[in-house]
Every structure is written in C-alpha cells, then in structure tokens.
Design a protein around this motif. Structure first.
Motif: not given
Length: 275
Positions: A195-197, A237, A239-240, A242
């Motif tokens: 999923w995107r942070k 994870e 940078r973008e 998990v």
C-alpha cells in the motif's frame, strides 16, 4: 477570453438503446475547449489551464465561438485514439505528433449563448459553424441504437460510448443524466503487493510483476478488512510503498493495457477468495 466550465458525464455500467438519445463514441484523449473572441483564440483544459501554445494548429481565424471537444492523437496504424500518444504530445514542448480535435458541442456562436438550446439544435449549428479537416472534425453519432454502437466499440477496442439526450441542455460544470458514459472495461485478477504511504493506493501485481496502483472503487469496509490482514504480511518498505506478501487477491476493471504492460486506471471490483 471567456472560459465555460465543461459539462461532465455521469457513468453507468451497461449500454442501452433509447430513441430519446443519440450515442457517440467516447474519444480517448483529453478535454479541450476552444474559445475565440475578436480574432483571438485560446485553448483550455477542463481545469482552465491555458494550453494554446501546445496546439498552434488550432489557432485560426473565424467567427467568435466556444467549442467543447476532445483532443487526441490517433494511432497511425488503426486510426483509433491513443491515450499514450496524446499524453506524449501534451507533455512535450517539442513533439509535433499530428492531433485531432474532435468537437462534440458548441456553447457560443457569433455572440449568442447556445447552452439553453436542445442538444440537436446545438449540433445543427455546429454543422454550419465548422468544416471537417484532418485537424478538427465534428464527432459522429447515431440515433437511438446505443447497444449497436457499443458492440462496435468493443470490437474495435475503443474506450466506450457517450449517450446524450436529444433535448438535453448544457449544464456547465455539472453532472446530469442528460449525458452519460459507458466505459468498455477489461477485467483482470491481481495480487495486492503493498500500500502507498501517502494518498490511498494498493500496489497491484500480475504474475509477480508490478501492474499498476488501485486507487478507485474500494469501499471503506474493504479498506478496513485489508488493513487488518495486511499488517501481518509486511515484508519491507521503500520510500513510496509498504510491501506485503501478495496473498490478498482482487479483481479489477481497467481501461486498457499500456504499451509497458500496466493496467490503466484500475478500479477495484471485489476480493477473490481461494477455495
């Protein structure tokens, strides 16, 4: 230079036929409004961005007019609108890929506001207002037979169909059931790999490879269910995203595959549970 916020489309799932409507192919490009006043032409996106310098081919002399349409670059082999080529022309300062401005409505002509006129009357005025050329043309439409047009759109792998009431008025900036779209979706089963942070998005994999980000169509209850399970599956994870073990499966619908094999605009349909 006057700008009129474009009328938007409601979306429905299934094609239909109805003698009260005309049906147009949905052009896979980006919305473009041409506004000419006192010999000066300006071109605007639906969000009021001035893109006149991007399309000098459309800056011509003529009467005062406001046109609503779609800007597309056609695939040279099929003659079908190609969204990636369109975006390449839109984003580049140097590209001169040949454009097609497909006009489907006229909002003002020679100082007269036409938005309260019925659609077919506006189209009659449009027929007289512009002459078709390789760069600018009026959209084709058929009377009443939406399912026949949709079947043809599917065969040609085009984006979809737009249905418009013959007596529909132009409601600037609004969505009404006077204008509706039916998208020619494809479907795929994917694994959710993370999923995107930041803004919501699930990383979709197909056959173990990244295939896009699911941003649309996920109900709040399904997001909660995913969060409850996914936190036990975390593998790392960046940078973008998990990242998680790709054990949660979902079916998505999407516009088409990009040339790089990615799902374009995937929309969540449902979870898939193994037997």
């Amino acid at each position: 230079m006057e700008f009129i916020s474009p009328m938007l489309l409601e979306q429905i799932e299934k094609p239909f036929s109805d003698a009260r409507y005309v049906f147009e192919p949905k052009i896979d490009g980006h919305r473009l409004e041409l506004s000419r006043s006192n010999g000066k032409t300006r071109l605007f996106t639906r969000h009021y961005n001035d893109v006149t310098l991007k399309y000098p081919e459309l800056v011509t002399d003529g009467p005062d007019i406001i046109l609503d349409g779609e800007l597309a670059v056609m695939d040279p082999d099929t003659g079908i609108p190609d969204f990636e080529l369109t975006m390449s022309r839109f984003q580049s300062k140097k590209s001169r890929l040949p454009i097609s401005y497909v006009v489907f409505d006229i909002l003002q002509y020679d100082g007269v506001d036409l938005r309260d006129q019925p659609l077919l009357e506006r189209k009659s005025i449009l027929d007289c207002a512009i002459t078709d050329s390789p760069t600018i043309s009026k959209i084709a439409y058929i009377d009443g037979r939406g399912e026949d047009l949709y079947d043809l759109i599917v065969k040609r792998k085009m984006e979809g169909v737009v249905a418009k009431r013959k007596d529909g008025r132009y409601h600037a900036g609004k969505r009404t059931d006077d204008f509706v779209k039916i998208i020619n979706y494809s479907y795929a089963d994917v694994s959710i790999a993370g999923w995107r942070k930041g803004d919501f998005g699930w990383l979709a994999h197909v056959n173990g490879r990244p295939a896009g980000v699911i941003e649309l169509g996920v109900p709040p209850t399904h997001k909660q269910a995913f969060n409850g399970v996914a936190k036990t599956l975390i593998t790392g994870e960046d940078r973008e995203f998990v990242c998680v073990q790709p054990l949660i499966k979902a079916r998505v619908k999407f516009r088409n595959l990009t040339k790089g094999g990615m799902l374009r605009s995937p929309v969540f349909v449902k979870y898939i549970f193994s037997a």
